[in-house]
Design a protein around this motif. Structure first.
Motif, PDB file in Angstrom:
ATOM      1  N   GLN A  60       0.802  -1.209   0.000  1.00 43.74           N
ATOM      2  CA  GLN A  60       0.000   0.000   0.000  1.00 43.74           C
ATOM      3  C   GLN A  60       0.841   1.269   0.000  1.00 43.74           C
ATOM      4  O   GLN A  60       0.309   2.361  -0.116  1.00 43.74           O
ATOM      5  N   ARG A  61       2.153   1.129   0.131  1.00 41.82           N
ATOM      6  CA  ARG A  61       3.019   2.301   0.136  1.00 41.82           C
ATOM      7  C   ARG A  61       3.175   2.906  -1.247  1.00 41.82           C
ATOM      8  O   ARG A  61       3.592   4.058  -1.393  1.00 41.82           O
ATOM      9  N   PHE A  62       2.854   2.155  -2.302  1.00 44.97           N
ATOM     10  CA  PHE A  62       3.066   2.634  -3.667  1.00 44.97           C
ATOM     11  C   PHE A  62       1.809   3.309  -4.196  1.00 44.97           C
ATOM     12  O   PHE A  62       0.762   2.672  -4.355  1.00 44.97           O
ATOM     13  N   LYS A  63       1.926   4.596  -4.486  1.00 46.96           N
ATOM     14  CA  LYS A  63       0.786   5.382  -4.948  1.00 46.96           C
ATOM     15  C   LYS A  63       1.030   6.047  -6.300  1.00 46.96           C
ATOM     16  O   LYS A  63       0.108   6.574  -6.898  1.00 46.96           O
ATOM     17  N   ASN A  64       2.261   6.026  -6.764  1.00 50.13           N
ATOM     18  CA  ASN A  64       2.610   6.744  -7.993  1.00 50.13           C
ATOM     19  C   ASN A  64       3.643   5.918  -8.753  1.00 50.13           C
ATOM     20  O   ASN A  64       4.850   6.099  -8.592  1.00 50.13           O
ATOM     21  N   ILE A  65       3.168   4.997  -9.581  1.00 51.72           N
ATOM     22  CA  ILE A  65       4.004   3.958 -10.186  1.00 51.72           C
ATOM     23  C   ILE A  65       4.395   4.341 -11.609  1.00 51.72           C
ATOM     24  O   ILE A  65       3.556   4.775 -12.402  1.00 51.72           O
ATOM     25  N   LEU A  66       5.666   4.155 -11.927  1.00 51.04           N
ATOM     26  CA  LEU A  66       6.166   4.396 -13.278  1.00 51.04           C
ATOM     27  C   LEU A  66       6.558   3.063 -13.908  1.00 51.04           C
ATOM     28  O   LEU A  66       7.334   2.297 -13.327  1.00 51.04           O
ATOM     29  N   VAL A  67       6.010   2.779 -15.081  1.00 52.14           N
ATOM     30  CA  VAL A  67       6.345   1.565 -15.817  1.00 52.14           C
ATOM     31  C   VAL A  67       7.147   1.956 -17.050  1.00 52.14           C
ATOM     32  O   VAL A  67       6.685   2.750 -17.872  1.00 52.14           O
ATOM     33  N   TYR A  68       8.346   1.383 -17.169  1.00 56.85           N
ATOM     34  CA  TYR A  68       9.117   1.594 -18.391  1.00 56.85           C
ATOM     35  C   TYR A  68       8.680   0.546 -19.403  1.00 56.85           C
ATOM     36  O   TYR A  68       8.909  -0.656 -19.227  1.00 56.85           O
ATOM     37  N   ALA A  69       8.044   1.012 -20.471  1.00 55.99           N
ATOM     38  CA  ALA A  69       7.450   0.114 -21.464  1.00 55.99           C
ATOM     39  C   ALA A  69       8.287   0.026 -22.726  1.00 55.99           C
ATOM     40  O   ALA A  69       7.789  -0.400 -23.773  1.00 55.99           O
ATOM     41  N   GLY A  70       9.567   0.383 -22.635  1.00 51.88           N
ATOM     42  CA  GLY A  70      10.426   0.354 -23.817  1.00 51.88           C
ATOM     43  C   GLY A  70      11.136  -0.955 -24.036  1.00 51.88           C
ATOM     44  O   GLY A  70      12.029  -1.037 -24.872  1.00 51.88           O
ATOM     45  N   ASP A  89       7.981   5.566 -22.236  1.00 56.36           N
ATOM     46  CA  ASP A  89       8.944   5.030 -23.188  1.00 56.36           C
ATOM     47  C   ASP A  89       9.955   6.126 -23.488  1.00 56.36           C
ATOM     48  O   ASP A  89       9.669   7.315 -23.327  1.00 56.36           O
ATOM     49  N   VAL A  90      11.134   5.730 -23.885  1.00 57.58           N
ATOM     50  CA  VAL A  90      12.194   6.680 -24.212  1.00 57.58           C
ATOM     51  C   VAL A  90      12.779   6.290 -25.560  1.00 57.58           C
ATOM     52  O   VAL A  90      13.219   5.151 -25.748  1.00 57.58           O
ATOM     53  N   VAL A  91      12.767   7.204 -26.491  1.00 59.03           N
ATOM     54  CA  VAL A  91      13.326   6.954 -27.821  1.00 59.03           C
ATOM     55  C   VAL A  91      14.721   7.566 -27.896  1.00 59.03           C
ATOM     56  O   VAL A  91      15.014   8.569 -27.247  1.00 59.03           O
ATOM     57  N   LYS A  92      15.566   6.937 -28.689  1.00 61.11           N
ATOM     58  CA  LYS A  92      16.923   7.448 -28.863  1.00 61.11           C
ATOM     59  C   LYS A  92      16.909   8.657 -29.789  1.00 61.11           C
ATOM     60  O   LYS A  92      16.141   8.704 -30.756  1.00 61.11           O
ATOM     61  N   PRO A  93      17.750   9.649 -29.528  1.00 61.31           N
ATOM     62  CA  PRO A  93      17.820  10.813 -30.422  1.00 61.31           C
ATOM     63  C   PRO A  93      18.201  10.397 -31.834  1.00 61.31           C
ATOM     64  O   PRO A  93      19.024   9.506 -32.035  1.00 61.31           O
ATOM     65  N   SER A 139     -11.194   1.516 -13.475  1.00 63.19           N
ATOM     66  CA  SER A 139     -11.197   2.970 -13.527  1.00 63.19           C
ATOM     67  C   SER A 139      -9.949   3.481 -12.815  1.00 63.19           C
ATOM     68  O   SER A 139      -9.957   3.721 -11.605  1.00 63.19           O
ATOM     69  N   LEU A 140      -8.878   3.639 -13.567  1.00 62.53           N
ATOM     70  CA  LEU A 140      -7.610   4.084 -13.017  1.00 62.53           C
ATOM     71  C   LEU A 140      -7.138   5.353 -13.725  1.00 62.53           C
ATOM     72  O   LEU A 140      -7.551   5.640 -14.854  1.00 62.53           O
ATOM     73  N   THR A 141      -6.293   6.087 -13.056  1.00 65.77           N
ATOM     74  CA  THR A 141      -5.652   7.236 -13.675  1.00 65.77           C
ATOM     75  C   THR A 141      -4.334   6.787 -14.287  1.00 65.77           C
ATOM     76  O   THR A 141      -3.444   6.307 -13.592  1.00 65.77           O
ATOM     77  N   VAL A 142      -4.233   6.908 -15.604  1.00 66.43           N
ATOM     78  CA  VAL A 142      -3.038   6.464 -16.327  1.00 66.43           C
ATOM     79  C   VAL A 142      -2.486   7.628 -17.125  1.00 66.43           C
ATOM     80  O   VAL A 142      -3.228   8.341 -17.801  1.00 66.43           O
ATOM     81  N   GLU A 143      -1.189   7.829 -17.032  1.00 67.63           N
ATOM     82  CA  GLU A 143      -0.515   8.861 -17.806  1.00 67.63           C
ATOM     83  C   GLU A 143       0.414   8.205 -18.820  1.00 67.63           C
ATOM     84  O   GLU A 143       1.027   7.175 -18.534  1.00 67.63           O
ATOM     85  N   ILE A 144       0.499   8.837 -19.989  1.00 65.20           N
ATOM     86  CA  ILE A 144       1.364   8.350 -21.056  1.00 65.20           C
ATOM     87  C   ILE A 144       2.475   9.368 -21.272  1.00 65.20           C
ATOM     88  O   ILE A 144       2.217  10.568 -21.400  1.00 65.20           O
ATOM     89  N   LEU A 145       3.702   8.895 -21.294  1.00 70.43           N
ATOM     90  CA  LEU A 145       4.829   9.803 -21.438  1.00 70.43           C
ATOM     91  C   LEU A 145       5.892   9.178 -22.329  1.00 70.43           C
ATOM     92  O   LEU A 145       6.303   8.041 -22.119  1.00 70.43           O
ATOM     93  N   VAL A 146       6.328   9.929 -23.332  1.00 74.94           N
ATOM     94  CA  VAL A 146       7.437   9.512 -24.191  1.00 74.94           C
ATOM     95  C   VAL A 146       8.460  10.639 -24.206  1.00 74.94           C
ATOM     96  O   VAL A 146       8.119  11.805 -24.432  1.00 74.94           O
ATOM     97  N   ARG A 147       9.706  10.290 -23.931  1.00 77.59           N
ATOM     98  CA  ARG A 147      10.788  11.255 -23.930  1.00 77.59           C
ATOM     99  C   ARG A 147      11.873  10.815 -24.917  1.00 77.59           C
ATOM    100  O   ARG A 147      11.891   9.667 -25.365  1.00 77.59           O
ATOM    101  N   CYS A 148      12.764  11.704 -25.210  1.00 74.97           N
ATOM    102  CA  CYS A 148      13.882  11.415 -26.109  1.00 74.97           C
ATOM    103  C   CYS A 148      15.181  11.576 -25.334  1.00 74.97           C
ATOM    104  O   CYS A 148      15.382  12.587 -24.646  1.00 74.97           O
TER     105      CYS A 148
END
Length: 324
Positions: free
Chosen positions: A2-12, A38-42, A82-91
């Motif tokens: 229950q300590r985890f409230k803000n989870i980041l999944v690396y989907a790359g 996900d993180v894309v290479k420059p 019914s969850l809050t999901v954020e999508i993030l892609v960086r380079c």
């Protein structure tokens, strides 16, 4: 858990499904927020010259947009709540970008599947190894091809340490391992290895009798510390198997993990705090090169990541994906 409230999944990774599924299960139980990243290479600077007039920035934007759509598809595939999901892609560099996001987004857990598709040999690729060094929050590396389910959970604690930082880390390791074992209906094992520094030299100088007495005193102290650690809040748990060994830490812990066929090892990775840098401990380094199980790795309180945050990192935009 229950300590985890803000989870980041690396989907790359090649097979991110196990990490995504585990994150959504925890989020459902804890009402947590999940970020799929996900993180894309420059792109090489000269690629725009052969891309029908498209600029380097336009091509990079298209690539990021395409990865974002794929993450949305994965989220919709695995999320039925019914969850809050954020999508993030960086380079950029994956480990650095993930760590920057942890620092700016306040994430309390990073989950990813192991790099590569091999079922034997080394578990960790370069991204995982870097995260285990620089990411300030717990990092959970899953190896679903070998251990799709957790039946044997091993908590590796350091009872030979006297400082408060390591003692607190022992508590956290044990609490998380216990919670995972309880959730997955797995058997919980606790391993700790102790030893006497420069024993052979001390025997030559002080004699066997004095050294044996010191060893007995040390072992009694370790066992007392273990009993105290297991008393609360685990006093009623009758299914914890303890493995207490004397000798070098890494080979003894590895031997226990192999003997019980551990599916998950929960352990600390950093040997000291307060200084930014690659501070992974020798025991952890040796173990991570040889373990064939999933690993949940924790840093002690006060760990300082060597990754620095810029103004651009502070202004990262995410696409909020409401799940219904």
């Amino acid at each position: 858990m229950q300590r985890f409230k803000n989870i980041l999944v690396y989907a790359g990774t090649n097979d991110p499904e196990a990490a995504i599924q585990r994150a959504f299960e925890i989020a459902k139980e804890n009402k947590a927020v999940v970020t799929l990243m996900d993180v894309v290479k420059p792109l090489p600077g000269a690629i725009g010259l052969v891309a029908h007039g498209a600029s380097h920035e336009e091509l990079e934007h298209l690539m990021i947009e395409d990865r974002g759509h794929k993450l949305v598809e994965l989220a919709n595939q695995f999320c039925r709540e019914s969850l809050t999901v954020e999508i993030l892609v960086r380079c950029g560099d994956p480990a650095q970008e993930i760590t920057k996001r942890v620092l700016t987004g306040g994430h309390d857990l990073v989950i990813k599947t192991a790099d590569g598709l091999s079922t034997t040999g080394r578990l960790f690729g370069s991204i995982a190894r870097s995260l285990l060094r620089v990411c300030p929050c717990p990092v959970w590396i899953l190896k679903p091809l070998i251990h799709p389910e957790f039946k044997q959970v091993l908590a590796a604690i350091d009872l030979d340490a006297d400082d408060e930082t390591h003692l607190n880390l022992n508590n956290t390791i044990l609490e998380l391992a216990y919670a995972i074992a309880l959730r997955d209906r797995a058997k919980l094992h606790v391993v700790s290895v102790w030893d006497m520094w420069m024993e052979h030299a001390l025997r030559r100088r002080a004699g066997d009798a004095e050294v044996n007495a010191a060893l007995a005193k040390r072992e009694a102290k370790v066992r007392k510390r273990l009993d105290r650690l297991l008393h609360e809040p685990f006093a009623d748990a009758d299914d914890i198997q303890v493995h207490l060994h004397r000798g070098p830490a890494a080979p003894n812990i590895l031997a226990v993990a192999e003997d019980i066929e551990a599916d998950l090892v929960v352990m600390g990775t950093v040997c000291r705090t307060g200084v930014a840098g690659f501070l992974i401990g020798n025991t952890a380094e040796n173990l991570l090169c040889q373990l064939n199980s999933s690993v949940l790795a924790l840093k002690p309180e006060g760990f300082e990541s060597p990754i620095h945050i810029s103004e651009d990192d502070q202004s990262i935009d995410t696409l909020l994906l409401p799940m219904t």
